[in-house]
Design a protein around this motif. Structure first.
Motif, mmCIF file in Angstrom:
data_model
loop_
_atom_site.group_PDB
_atom_site.id
_atom_site.type_symbol
_atom_site.label_atom_id
_atom_site.label_comp_id
_atom_site.label_asym_id
_atom_site.label_seq_id
_atom_site.Cartn_x
_atom_site.Cartn_y
_atom_site.Cartn_z
ATOM 1 N N GLY A 172 0.853 -1.238 -0.068
ATOM 2 C CA GLY A 172 0.039 -0.097 -0.145
ATOM 3 C C GLY A 172 0.757 1.438 -0.094
ATOM 4 N N LEU A 173 1.910 1.120 0.415
ATOM 5 C CA LEU A 173 2.815 2.340 0.797
ATOM 6 C C LEU A 173 3.441 2.419 -0.500
ATOM 7 C CD1 LEU A 173 4.164 4.429 2.636
ATOM 8 C CD2 LEU A 173 6.075 2.913 2.982
ATOM 9 N N GLY A 197 2.121 5.883 -7.180
ATOM 10 C CA GLY A 197 0.671 5.697 -7.896
ATOM 11 C C GLY A 197 0.179 4.529 -8.176
ATOM 12 N N LEU A 198 -1.384 4.488 -8.104
ATOM 13 C CA LEU A 198 -2.111 3.111 -8.346
ATOM 14 C C LEU A 198 -1.926 2.511 -9.708
ATOM 15 C CD1 LEU A 198 -3.994 1.102 -7.194
ATOM 16 C CD2 LEU A 198 -6.079 2.650 -7.870
ATOM 17 N N ARG A 199 -1.687 3.326 -10.901
ATOM 18 C CA ARG A 199 -1.892 2.792 -12.170
ATOM 19 C C ARG A 199 -0.425 2.022 -12.286
ATOM 20 N NH1 ARG A 199 0.014 4.760 -17.423
ATOM 21 N NH2 ARG A 199 -1.389 3.676 -18.678
ATOM 22 N N GLY A 231 0.060 -9.154 -2.363
ATOM 23 C CA GLY A 231 -0.644 -8.875 -1.355
ATOM 24 C C GLY A 231 -1.019 -7.305 -1.582
ATOM 25 N N SER A 232 -0.724 -6.890 -2.762
ATOM 26 C CA SER A 232 -1.147 -5.417 -3.311
ATOM 27 C C SER A 232 -2.568 -5.469 -3.814
ATOM 28 C CB SER A 232 -0.088 -5.243 -4.394
ATOM 29 O OG SER A 232 -0.349 -5.877 -5.617
ATOM 30 N N ALA A 233 -3.256 -6.609 -4.005
ATOM 31 C CA ALA A 233 -4.763 -6.418 -4.632
ATOM 32 C C ALA A 233 -5.613 -5.665 -3.654
ATOM 33 C CB ALA A 233 -5.070 -8.056 -4.647
ATOM 34 N N LYS A 256 -7.789 1.671 -2.574
ATOM 35 C CA LYS A 256 -7.257 3.045 -3.126
ATOM 36 C C LYS A 256 -8.189 3.418 -4.319
ATOM 37 C CE LYS A 256 -3.139 5.543 -4.112
ATOM 38 N NZ LYS A 256 -3.449 6.477 -3.420
ATOM 39 N N ALA A 257 -8.346 2.452 -5.381
ATOM 40 C CA ALA A 257 -9.267 2.808 -6.512
ATOM 41 C C ALA A 257 -10.696 3.181 -6.112
ATOM 42 C CB ALA A 257 -9.091 1.520 -7.369
#
Length: 191
Positions: free
Chosen positions: A65-66, A72-74, A112-114, A120-121
């Motif tokens: 998450g950090l 950035g998310l994209r 784990g980023s999902a 965030k999205a």
């Protein structure tokens, strides 16, 4: 430029599809385990280390998450998806439990980023009053991916072998990244 009605719902659907693939790749080993364990002569004790390696690494979700917040998310989610896809495909190269344990830890971190990406999205695209339903939609991916894994992985093993199962599920993630990079953008930057 033509405006797409309900764009935020398209965006959450895209992230849900990423979550489907995320959980599909996560589930590949559990479905293929009987075949993999037999072929690589891995016992229950060693298999428990494989599971622990993944679960230990996936607890690094705050770090994922950090990273998503920082770059950035994209871009961040694309990097994580490329990583988990390639590492998943590399499982097919495993020749014993120590190598497989190392390979299980690496996608644990990337996969784990999902959840942070989905949250965030949801926060970026939806007003507070719609975040519950949007979060529920992206989270469908967890169940759908886990549900699709058994028939897809079993088919790959029966048609090819267990190594191909990892290549097939991993390649789906790489295909998804193309669509992610083509269509996802934050609301401020979206055309």
């Amino acid at each position: 430029m033509t405006k797409l009605k309900g764009l935020r719902w398209w965006m959450i659907s895209l992230i849900m599809l990423g979550s489907v693939i995320n959980y599909l790749t996560r589930s590949t080993l559990s479905v293929a385990a009987p075949t993999v364990l037999k072929e690589l002569n891995i016992g229950e004790k060693e298999y428990s280390w494989l599971v622990a390696a993944f679960q230990g690494a996936i607890m690094a979700q705050p770090i994922a998450g950090l990273v998503l917040d920082a770059i950035g998310l994209r871009t961040g989610f694309a990097i994580f998806a490329i990583a988990w896809s390639i590492i998943n495909m590399m499982h097919g190269l495993a020749n014993g439990w120590p190598m497989l344990a190392g390979l299980r830890a690496m996608p644990g971190f990337a996969e784990g980023s999902a959840n942070p990406a989905g949250m965030k999205a949801t926060a970026e695209w939806f007003p507070a009053k719609e975040r519950g339903i949007a979060g529920g939609i992206f989270n469908i991916g967890a169940s759908a991916g886990s549900m699709l894994a058994p028939p897809l992985v079993a088919w790959a093993i029966l048609s090819y072998n267990w190594r191909a199962a990892f290549v097939i599920t991993g390649s789906l993630g790489l295909i998804w990244v193309v669509f992610w990079l083509l269509f996802y953008q934050s609301p401020e930057k979206h055309k």
